[in-house]
Design an enzyme around this catalytic site. Structure first.
Site, PDB file in Angstrom:
ATOM      1  N   LYS A  11       0.829  -1.210   0.000  1.00 30.34           N
ATOM      2  CA  LYS A  11       0.000   0.000   0.000  1.00 30.34           C
ATOM      3  C   LYS A  11       0.868   1.266   0.000  1.00 30.34           C
ATOM      4  O   LYS A  11       2.082   1.192   0.237  1.00 30.34           O
ATOM      5  CB  LYS A  11      -0.928  -0.050   1.224  1.00 30.34           C
ATOM      6  CG  LYS A  11      -1.921  -1.222   1.187  1.00 30.34           C
ATOM      7  CD  LYS A  11      -2.892  -1.170   2.372  1.00 30.34           C
ATOM      8  CE  LYS A  11      -3.887  -2.329   2.315  1.00 30.34           C
ATOM      9  NZ  LYS A  11      -4.903  -2.244   3.400  1.00 30.34           N
ATOM     10  N   PHE A  59     -15.422   3.397   7.019  1.00 32.73           N
ATOM     11  CA  PHE A  59     -14.061   3.789   6.650  1.00 32.73           C
ATOM     12  C   PHE A  59     -13.816   3.784   5.143  1.00 32.73           C
ATOM     13  O   PHE A  59     -12.703   4.076   4.684  1.00 32.73           O
ATOM     14  CB  PHE A  59     -13.030   2.888   7.356  1.00 32.73           C
ATOM     15  CG  PHE A  59     -13.180   1.412   7.078  1.00 32.73           C
ATOM     16  CD1 PHE A  59     -12.720   0.857   5.889  1.00 32.73           C
ATOM     17  CD2 PHE A  59     -13.786   0.566   8.009  1.00 32.73           C
ATOM     18  CE1 PHE A  59     -12.853  -0.507   5.630  1.00 32.73           C
ATOM     19  CE2 PHE A  59     -13.912  -0.798   7.755  1.00 32.73           C
ATOM     20  CZ  PHE A  59     -13.441  -1.328   6.565  1.00 32.73           C
ATOM     21  N   ARG A  87      -1.485 -14.292   4.395  1.00 33.85           N
ATOM     22  CA  ARG A  87      -2.190 -13.661   5.525  1.00 33.85           C
ATOM     23  C   ARG A  87      -1.373 -13.807   6.811  1.00 33.85           C
ATOM     24  O   ARG A  87      -1.344 -12.903   7.644  1.00 33.85           O
ATOM     25  CB  ARG A  87      -3.580 -14.291   5.701  1.00 33.85           C
ATOM     26  CG  ARG A  87      -4.536 -14.120   4.521  1.00 33.85           C
ATOM     27  CD  ARG A  87      -5.082 -12.737   4.328  1.00 33.85           C
ATOM     28  NE  ARG A  87      -5.821 -12.234   5.454  1.00 33.85           N
ATOM     29  CZ  ARG A  87      -6.592 -11.140   5.428  1.00 33.85           C
ATOM     30  NH1 ARG A  87      -6.734 -10.446   4.298  1.00 33.85           N
ATOM     31  NH2 ARG A  87      -7.195 -10.714   6.497  1.00 33.85           N
ATOM     32  N   THR A  93      -5.188  -7.298  10.595  1.00 37.26           N
ATOM     33  CA  THR A  93      -5.533  -5.993  10.010  1.00 37.26           C
ATOM     34  C   THR A  93      -5.058  -4.837  10.889  1.00 37.26           C
ATOM     35  O   THR A  93      -4.479  -3.865  10.393  1.00 37.26           O
ATOM     36  CB  THR A  93      -7.073  -5.891   9.835  1.00 37.26           C
ATOM     37  OG1 THR A  93      -7.537  -7.063   9.152  1.00 37.26           O
ATOM     38  CG2 THR A  93      -7.455  -4.652   9.049  1.00 37.26           C
ATOM     39  N   ARG A 104       2.730  -6.304   9.187  1.00 37.42           N
ATOM     40  CA  ARG A 104       1.930  -5.219   9.771  1.00 37.42           C
ATOM     41  C   ARG A 104       2.412  -4.831  11.166  1.00 37.42           C
ATOM     42  O   ARG A 104       2.437  -3.646  11.511  1.00 37.42           O
ATOM     43  CB  ARG A 104       0.454  -5.605   9.760  1.00 37.42           C
ATOM     44  CG  ARG A 104      -0.163  -5.466   8.355  1.00 37.42           C
ATOM     45  CD  ARG A 104      -1.486  -6.158   8.246  1.00 37.42           C
ATOM     46  NE  ARG A 104      -2.254  -5.735   7.076  1.00 37.42           N
ATOM     47  CZ  ARG A 104      -3.402  -6.303   6.716  1.00 37.42           C
ATOM     48  NH1 ARG A 104      -3.902  -7.313   7.421  1.00 37.42           N
ATOM     49  NH2 ARG A 104      -4.057  -5.864   5.639  1.00 37.42           N
ATOM     50  N   ASN A 114      -1.976   0.075   6.774  1.00 36.03           N
ATOM     51  CA  ASN A 114      -1.408  -1.163   7.312  1.00 36.03           C
ATOM     52  C   ASN A 114      -0.519  -1.912   6.309  1.00 36.03           C
ATOM     53  O   ASN A 114      -0.393  -3.126   6.357  1.00 36.03           O
ATOM     54  CB  ASN A 114      -2.514  -2.045   7.901  1.00 36.03           C
ATOM     55  CG  ASN A 114      -3.575  -2.401   6.871  1.00 36.03           C
ATOM     56  OD1 ASN A 114      -3.450  -2.059   5.703  1.00 36.03           O
ATOM     57  ND2 ASN A 114      -4.607  -3.114   7.296  1.00 36.03           N
ATOM     58  N   HIS A 117      -1.960  -5.474   1.488  1.00 36.46           N
ATOM     59  CA  HIS A 117      -3.247  -6.142   1.268  1.00 36.46           C
ATOM     60  C   HIS A 117      -2.942  -7.576   0.869  1.00 36.46           C
ATOM     61  O   HIS A 117      -1.966  -7.833   0.163  1.00 36.46           O
ATOM     62  CB  HIS A 117      -4.031  -5.474   0.125  1.00 36.46           C
ATOM     63  CG  HIS A 117      -5.172  -6.342  -0.352  1.00 36.46           C
ATOM     64  ND1 HIS A 117      -6.400  -6.321   0.257  1.00 36.46           N
ATOM     65  CD2 HIS A 117      -5.233  -7.293  -1.326  1.00 36.46           C
ATOM     66  CE1 HIS A 117      -7.178  -7.234  -0.331  1.00 36.46           C
ATOM     67  NE2 HIS A 117      -6.493  -7.826  -1.296  1.00 36.46           N
ATOM     68  N   GLU A 128      -9.454 -10.712  -7.574  1.00 36.90           N
ATOM     69  CA  GLU A 128      -8.501  -9.614  -7.370  1.00 36.90           C
ATOM     70  C   GLU A 128      -7.333  -9.690  -8.354  1.00 36.90           C
ATOM     71  O   GLU A 128      -6.890  -8.656  -8.871  1.00 36.90           O
ATOM     72  CB  GLU A 128      -7.993  -9.626  -5.924  1.00 36.90           C
ATOM     73  CG  GLU A 128      -9.093  -9.235  -4.935  1.00 36.90           C
ATOM     74  CD  GLU A 128      -8.686  -9.339  -3.478  1.00 36.90           C
ATOM     75  OE1 GLU A 128      -9.518  -9.038  -2.609  1.00 36.90           O
ATOM     76  OE2 GLU A 128      -7.533  -9.725  -3.190  1.00 36.90           O
TER      77      GLU A 128
HETATM   78  P1  IDP Z   1      -7.675  -7.012   5.597  1.00 35.80           P
HETATM   79  O1  IDP Z   1      -6.902  -6.030   4.741  1.00 35.80           O
HETATM   80  O2  IDP Z   1      -6.857  -7.485   6.771  1.00 35.80           O
HETATM   81  O3  IDP Z   1      -8.287  -8.140   4.817  1.00 35.80           O
HETATM   82  P2  IDP Z   1     -10.362  -5.860   5.722  1.00 35.80           P
HETATM   83  O4  IDP Z   1     -11.297  -6.021   6.870  1.00 35.80           O
HETATM   84  O5  IDP Z   1     -10.648  -6.609   4.464  1.00 35.80           O
HETATM   85  O6  IDP Z   1      -8.888  -6.195   6.270  1.00 35.80           O
HETATM   86  O7  IDP Z   1     -10.291  -4.305   5.414  1.00 35.80           O
HETATM   87  C1  IDP Z   1      -9.703  -3.830   4.226  1.00 35.80           C
HETATM   88  C2  IDP Z   1      -8.827  -2.641   4.567  1.00 35.80           C
HETATM   89  O8  IDP Z   1      -9.664  -1.575   5.053  1.00 35.80           O
HETATM   90  C3  IDP Z   1      -7.820  -2.861   5.707  1.00 35.80           C
HETATM   91  O9  IDP Z   1      -6.639  -3.507   5.303  1.00 35.80           O
HETATM   92  C4  IDP Z   1      -7.563  -1.437   6.170  1.00 35.80           C
HETATM   93  O10 IDP Z   1      -6.687  -0.743   5.287  1.00 35.80           O
HETATM   94  C5  IDP Z   1      -8.966  -0.837   6.061  1.00 35.80           C
HETATM   95  N1  IDP Z   1      -9.709  -0.971   7.318  1.00 35.80           N
HETATM   96  C6  IDP Z   1     -10.267  -2.090   7.850  1.00 35.80           C
HETATM   97  N2  IDP Z   1     -10.876  -1.847   9.010  1.00 35.80           N
HETATM   98  C7  IDP Z   1     -10.713  -0.516   9.242  1.00 35.80           C
HETATM   99  C8  IDP Z   1     -11.120   0.358  10.305  1.00 35.80           C
HETATM  100  O11 IDP Z   1     -11.758  -0.035  11.281  1.00 35.80           O
HETATM  101  N3  IDP Z   1     -10.738   1.668  10.178  1.00 35.80           N
HETATM  102  C9  IDP Z   1     -10.026   2.144   9.104  1.00 35.80           C
HETATM  103  N4  IDP Z   1      -9.635   1.361   8.107  1.00 35.80           N
HETATM  104  C10 IDP Z   1      -9.953   0.048   8.163  1.00 35.80           C
HETATM  105 MG    MG Z   2      -9.738  -8.080   3.329  1.00 38.19          MG
END
Ligand code: IDP
Ligand code: MG
Length: 147
Positions: A11, A59, A87, A93, A104, A114, A117, A128
């Site tokens: 990212k 978000f 993962r 996350t 992370r 973070n 992805h 994707e």
């Molecule tokens: P992941 O990337 O670990 O799969 P997801 O729940 O799919 O997590 O969320 C996608 C992306 O959205 C996260 O990697 C992060 O950048 C952002 N994100 C997720 N939850 C939050 C939050 O509570 N606040 C702000 N950004 C968030």
């Molecule tokens: Mg995700």
């Protein structure tokens, strides 16, 4: 499980922090081989489409703004159980909850910025990968041994 493909993004915060090489090294050390790579600045439409599953989340707008704020590295990673392995190497996350030694835990700024992805399941990995890479841009590891 067998050999899988998964989709990975370094990212904008990861690119800005100068950890492209470090992140790719960690994937390689874990047996995840990059079989397609490109550096790209995502458009608003590309980021919105990519994260469409999150469009109702509070978000979402911030996430799209962040993901278009600078270049990202888009990758297809290949390896044994690549989806779960990626993962695991990425960590949770929220970096505060990510296991020590994960990408992370070591590099993320916060739950949004973070650093990486990674696809969460075979179906999402397929969608994707296809979103950013036509099949001709992917070089499966086996092919490299052939002339
Ligand atoms: P992941 O990337 O670990 O799969 P997801 O729940 O799919 O997590 O969320 C996608 C992306 O959205 C996260 O990697 C992060 O950048 C952002 N994100 C997720 N939850 C939050 C939050 O509570 N606040 C702000 N950004 C968030
Ligand atoms: Mg995700």
């Amino acid at each position: 499980m067998g050999i899988e493909r998964t989709f990975s993004i370094i990212k904008p915060d990861g690119v800005e922090k100068g950890v492209i090489g470090t992140v790719i090294s960690r994937f390689e050390a874990a047996g995840l081989k990059p079989i397609a790579i490109k550096l790209k600045r995502l458009s608003q439409a590309e980021a919105e489409g990519f994260y469409a599953v999150h469009k109702e989340r509070p978000f979402f707008a911030d996430l799209v703004k962040f993901m278009t704020s600078g270049p990202v590295v888009l990758m297809v990673l290949e390896g044994e159980g690549a989806i779960a392995k990626n993962r695991e190497v990425m960590g949770a996350t929220d970096p505060k909850k990510a296991a020590p030694g994960t990408i992370r835990a070591d590099f993320a700024t916060d739950i949004e910025k973070n650093t990486v992805h990674g696809s969460d399941a075979p179906e999402t990995a397929k969608v994707e990968i296809a979103y950013f890479f036509p099949e001709v841009e992917i070089l499966p590891y086996e092919w490299r041994k052939k002339r």
